[in-house]
Design a protein around this motif. Sequence first.
Motif, PDB file in Angstrom:
ATOM      1  N   TYR A  70       0.833  -1.208   0.000  1.00 17.33           N
ATOM      2  CA  TYR A  70       0.000   0.000   0.000  1.00 17.33           C
ATOM      3  C   TYR A  70       0.866   1.257   0.000  1.00 17.33           C
ATOM      4  O   TYR A  70       0.598   2.207  -0.754  1.00 17.33           O
ATOM      5  N   PHE A  71       1.896   1.277   0.822  1.00 16.91           N
ATOM      6  CA  PHE A  71       2.768   2.452   0.863  1.00 16.91           C
ATOM      7  C   PHE A  71       3.544   2.613  -0.448  1.00 16.91           C
ATOM      8  O   PHE A  71       3.849   3.738  -0.862  1.00 16.91           O
ATOM      9  N   LEU A  72       3.836   1.499  -1.121  1.00 20.13           N
ATOM     10  CA  LEU A  72       4.511   1.588  -2.424  1.00 20.13           C
ATOM     11  C   LEU A  72       3.560   2.119  -3.496  1.00 20.13           C
ATOM     12  O   LEU A  72       3.950   2.923  -4.350  1.00 20.13           O
ATOM     13  N   TYR A  73       2.305   1.667  -3.454  1.00 27.23           N
ATOM     14  CA  TYR A  73       1.342   2.039  -4.488  1.00 27.23           C
ATOM     15  C   TYR A  73       0.747   3.434  -4.261  1.00 27.23           C
ATOM     16  O   TYR A  73       0.428   4.146  -5.210  1.00 27.23           O
ATOM     17  N   LEU A  98       9.870  -1.615   6.476  1.00 30.03           N
ATOM     18  CA  LEU A  98      10.148  -1.055   7.799  1.00 30.03           C
ATOM     19  C   LEU A  98       8.941  -0.288   8.327  1.00 30.03           C
ATOM     20  O   LEU A  98       8.569  -0.420   9.505  1.00 30.03           O
ATOM     21  N   VAL A  99       8.317   0.508   7.457  1.00 25.32           N
ATOM     22  CA  VAL A  99       7.125   1.247   7.862  1.00 25.32           C
ATOM     23  C   VAL A  99       5.994   0.275   8.215  1.00 25.32           C
ATOM     24  O   VAL A  99       5.312   0.428   9.241  1.00 25.32           O
ATOM     25  N   ALA A 100       5.811  -0.744   7.383  1.00 19.59           N
ATOM     26  CA  ALA A 100       4.742  -1.726   7.632  1.00 19.59           C
ATOM     27  C   ALA A 100       4.975  -2.497   8.927  1.00 19.59           C
ATOM     28  O   ALA A 100       4.019  -2.929   9.572  1.00 19.59           O
ATOM     29  N   SER A 101       6.227  -2.662   9.319  1.00 21.58           N
ATOM     30  CA  SER A 101       6.532  -3.405  10.546  1.00 21.58           C
ATOM     31  C   SER A 101       5.959  -2.718  11.777  1.00 21.58           C
ATOM     32  O   SER A 101       5.653  -3.371  12.779  1.00 21.58           O
ATOM     33  N   LEU A 102       5.805  -1.385  11.724  1.00 17.41           N
ATOM     34  CA  LEU A 102       5.270  -0.656  12.875  1.00 17.41           C
ATOM     35  C   LEU A 102       3.859  -1.119  13.217  1.00 17.41           C
ATOM     36  O   LEU A 102       3.466  -1.124  14.391  1.00 17.41           O
ATOM     37  N   PHE A 103       3.108  -1.504  12.209  1.00 18.62           N
ATOM     38  CA  PHE A 103       1.746  -1.978  12.448  1.00 18.62           C
ATOM     39  C   PHE A 103       1.765  -3.224  13.332  1.00 18.62           C
ATOM     40  O   PHE A 103       1.041  -3.318  14.332  1.00 18.62           O
ATOM     41  N   GLY A 104       2.598  -4.194  12.990  1.00 22.26           N
ATOM     42  CA  GLY A 104       2.658  -5.421  13.779  1.00 22.26           C
ATOM     43  C   GLY A 104       3.369  -5.261  15.104  1.00 22.26           C
ATOM     44  O   GLY A 104       3.045  -5.945  16.080  1.00 22.26           O
ATOM     45  N   LEU A 105       4.327  -4.349  15.174  1.00 22.33           N
ATOM     46  CA  LEU A 105       5.104  -4.175  16.402  1.00 22.33           C
ATOM     47  C   LEU A 105       4.269  -3.611  17.546  1.00 22.33           C
ATOM     48  O   LEU A 105       4.668  -3.722  18.713  1.00 22.33           O
ATOM     49  N   MET A 106       3.121  -3.020  17.254  1.00 22.60           N
ATOM     50  CA  MET A 106       2.251  -2.528  18.320  1.00 22.60           C
ATOM     51  C   MET A 106       1.726  -3.670  19.192  1.00 22.60           C
ATOM     52  O   MET A 106       1.243  -3.450  20.306  1.00 22.60           O
ATOM     53  N   THR A 131      -7.980   8.584   4.669  1.00 19.80           N
ATOM     54  CA  THR A 131      -7.946   9.948   4.137  1.00 19.80           C
ATOM     55  C   THR A 131      -6.551  10.570   4.163  1.00 19.80           C
ATOM     56  O   THR A 131      -6.377  11.690   3.687  1.00 19.80           O
ATOM     57  N   MET A 132      -5.572   9.870   4.704  1.00 21.65           N
ATOM     58  CA  MET A 132      -4.230  10.434   4.839  1.00 21.65           C
ATOM     59  C   MET A 132      -3.541  10.538   3.470  1.00 21.65           C
ATOM     60  O   MET A 132      -3.553   9.584   2.693  1.00 21.65           O
ATOM     61  N   THR A 133      -2.931  11.704   3.207  1.00 22.63           N
ATOM     62  CA  THR A 133      -2.287  11.939   1.913  1.00 22.63           C
ATOM     63  C   THR A 133      -0.776  12.153   2.013  1.00 22.63           C
ATOM     64  O   THR A 133      -0.129  12.355   0.994  1.00 22.63           O
ATOM     65  N   THR A 134      -0.234  12.120   3.234  1.00 26.49           N
ATOM     66  CA  THR A 134       1.215  12.235   3.406  1.00 26.49           C
ATOM     67  C   THR A 134       1.707  11.070   4.246  1.00 26.49           C
ATOM     68  O   THR A 134       0.980  10.540   5.104  1.00 26.49           O
ATOM     69  N   ILE A 135       2.958  10.679   4.016  1.00 30.18           N
ATOM     70  CA  ILE A 135       3.504   9.503   4.704  1.00 30.18           C
ATOM     71  C   ILE A 135       3.583   9.702   6.217  1.00 30.18           C
ATOM     72  O   ILE A 135       3.179   8.792   6.970  1.00 30.18           O
ATOM     73  N   PRO A 136       4.084  10.817   6.755  1.00 31.32           N
ATOM     74  CA  PRO A 136       4.147  10.976   8.218  1.00 31.32           C
ATOM     75  C   PRO A 136       2.774  10.867   8.890  1.00 31.32           C
ATOM     76  O   PRO A 136       2.629  10.199   9.914  1.00 31.32           O
ATOM     77  N   VAL A 165      -1.369   7.755  12.090  1.00 31.58           N
ATOM     78  CA  VAL A 165      -2.722   7.209  12.226  1.00 31.58           C
ATOM     79  C   VAL A 165      -2.689   5.685  12.166  1.00 31.58           C
ATOM     80  O   VAL A 165      -3.461   5.011  12.855  1.00 31.58           O
ATOM     81  N   MET A 166      -1.784   5.128  11.359  1.00 31.15           N
ATOM     82  CA  MET A 166      -1.646   3.671  11.286  1.00 31.15           C
ATOM     83  C   MET A 166      -1.333   3.084  12.661  1.00 31.15           C
ATOM     84  O   MET A 166      -1.859   2.032  13.044  1.00 31.15           O
ATOM     85  N   ILE A 167      -0.481   3.746  13.416  1.00 32.26           N
ATOM     86  CA  ILE A 167      -0.128   3.269  14.754  1.00 32.26           C
ATOM     87  C   ILE A 167      -1.355   3.270  15.663  1.00 32.26           C
ATOM     88  O   ILE A 167      -1.593   2.308  16.410  1.00 32.26           O
ATOM     89  N   PHE A 168      -2.170   4.331  15.584  1.00 26.80           N
ATOM     90  CA  PHE A 168      -3.355   4.393  16.431  1.00 26.80           C
ATOM     91  C   PHE A 168      -4.370   3.316  16.050  1.00 26.80           C
ATOM     92  O   PHE A 168      -4.955   2.667  16.925  1.00 26.80           O
ATOM     93  N   PHE A 169      -4.604   3.123  14.757  1.00 20.78           N
ATOM     94  CA  PHE A 169      -5.599   2.115  14.403  1.00 20.78           C
ATOM     95  C   PHE A 169      -5.065   0.711  14.660  1.00 20.78           C
ATOM     96  O   PHE A 169      -5.821  -0.213  14.984  1.00 20.78           O
ATOM     97  N   SER A 170      -3.738   0.528  14.603  1.00 17.97           N
ATOM     98  CA  SER A 170      -3.147  -0.756  14.974  1.00 17.97           C
ATOM     99  C   SER A 170      -3.405  -1.076  16.446  1.00 17.97           C
ATOM    100  O   SER A 170      -3.745  -2.206  16.801  1.00 17.97           O
ATOM    101  N   VAL A 171      -3.268  -0.073  17.309  1.00 17.78           N
ATOM    102  CA  VAL A 171      -3.506  -0.271  18.739  1.00 17.78           C
ATOM    103  C   VAL A 171      -4.940  -0.719  18.983  1.00 17.78           C
ATOM    104  O   VAL A 171      -5.196  -1.681  19.733  1.00 17.78           O
ATOM    105  N   PHE A 172      -5.911  -0.069  18.343  1.00 17.60           N
ATOM    106  CA  PHE A 172      -7.308  -0.432  18.553  1.00 17.60           C
ATOM    107  C   PHE A 172      -7.630  -1.801  17.952  1.00 17.60           C
ATOM    108  O   PHE A 172      -8.421  -2.563  18.521  1.00 17.60           O
ATOM    109  N   VAL A 173      -7.044  -2.116  16.797  1.00 21.48           N
ATOM    110  CA  VAL A 173      -7.253  -3.433  16.196  1.00 21.48           C
ATOM    111  C   VAL A 173      -6.825  -4.529  17.169  1.00 21.48           C
ATOM    112  O   VAL A 173      -7.551  -5.496  17.426  1.00 21.48           O
TER     113      VAL A 173
END
Length: 541
Positions: free
Chosen positions: A331-334, A378-386, A430-435, A440-448
């Motif tokens: 997703y981050f690549l595309y 590396l960015v995608a790993s943050l989702f699982g590392l939560m 709705t996010m249009t920038t990587i930072p 937001v990915m980290i927050f939704f990972s926590v709730f998931v």
Amino acid sequence: MPCCTKVLGKIQAKHIEEDDLGKAKQFRLFSIARPYMRSFHSSWFCFFIAFTSWFGLQPLLPTIRKELKLSKTDLANSGIASVAATVAVRIIIGPMCDKYGPRKTMSCLLISGAVPMALAGLIKSGTGLIILRLFVGILGGTFVPCQFWTTAMFSSKIVGTANAIAAGWGNLGGGFTFILMPGLFRLMEVFGADEFLAWKIAVVIPSVICVLIGILILFTSDDCPQGHWENRTLPPSAKLPEKKKNETQGVANLGYKNDSKTVEMPKEVEKETNVDKLEVQTSPIEQIDENKEPTSLVGKFWAAVTMVVLVMQYGMCFGVEIAVNTVMNLYFLYRFKKEDCLNDSNNQFNTTNMTTPSLVRLDESNECSILDQDTASLVASLFGLMNLFARAMGGIYSDVLRQHLGIAGRLTAHFTCLVGEGTMLIIFSTMTTIPNAIAVMIFFSVFVQMSEGTTYAIVPYVLPLHIGIVAGLVGAGGNAGALIWNTIWRQLVEEDPSRWFWLLGLTVLSGSLLTLLVEVQDQRIWNVFVCGKRRKKKYNL
């Protein structure tokens, strides 16, 4: 050496209180003593290691795509295959845990899934990749013995916390894999292998580790507090054939030692130290028999409804996590493109537009992406590392509300976590920038992951004498959900990947309302108001 022996002695020295079934009423995270904490650490670590093979190919897919000349749809189909097998496996594994115990079941799964992963270098086409990931998906079934194992070891007072930490730390392997596999890939290149040979060698390493761990747990851990699964103590309500009540089964495990001091404890001291009995005496909430199964027709009907709802909702949390693990790096690549690359395409589209066939053709090798393979992983790993803390937070949150509001508190915790997850998913889309997307990915990972913890904090109460079946079905629901989400991703990946997250969020928000149908131990979510009044009245006395 004497120093190491002394340290090992200390971390095994503390006594753990037991209930009538021999289950632990305390949780000592830094202990490795048998049977409780050794089995706890074995359960999460086996699930953790399984992830390194289950998703071992995902961080390397850009290289595999380049070698085999695959399309985005081919990669999406392989993602579907990686979770498809797990649906069937999890349904079968639940009854197997009930019959053979979690230790042997876990060992068989680790070895069975590791073998096809080691053969990944032999694939030559997109079809081969799909078939391979289908067989490697067997490893996803390790979640069921992981949760079954901790449920067999810990009492209902702390089982939510134990299950959540074990599953969360196991899921941590999903994030760790996105760090491990690119590292192994680069290491193989340093040793002289080209990029196409490097990934083939790299995938063998986690496979070997899976096999070794699968063999090791057979000799170093226990199925239940009494040792072997055949020796387990069942609740009084469990009906066994008469011959089994009076005969010793299996072989006693020397790792289990019953401390007689707990039986001989003076009553005066017991009043001061036994927190569980104090809770029973002061709180009407704790007087519920949590090992009770529904016997009436109406009770069985609502138990069935509860199982169906939990299966669906687990697909909305764990299913989302598995699906996101299979697509997040892509997703981050595309999604995020270089501006100059888009300008070369007649300057018609902004940096986040993915709707044009010309842009898709231009990006077949991801040369327009802001991130490269390693950075996206590396960015995608943050989702699982939560998972390091998030799923445990869900279990602890559920346990805390249970102490104050009873079973209805667990339902309340589950509902609120699902609402938070759905909201964060919609915002992420709705996010249009990587930072901003990463934050937001980290927050939704926590709730998931908190939602996953609150789900399995409810599971032991649905059918207490058939936990393996319930855990297996609910676990299969998670992978069935992932299968559905990956299929939807396949339809949207060429058009608008961000819309996928928007649909997920909307579905989760709607699904959270199903908690109103859940009935556990004759309690529903609105009983929190009744429980609160009772507790307040009791304390006023």
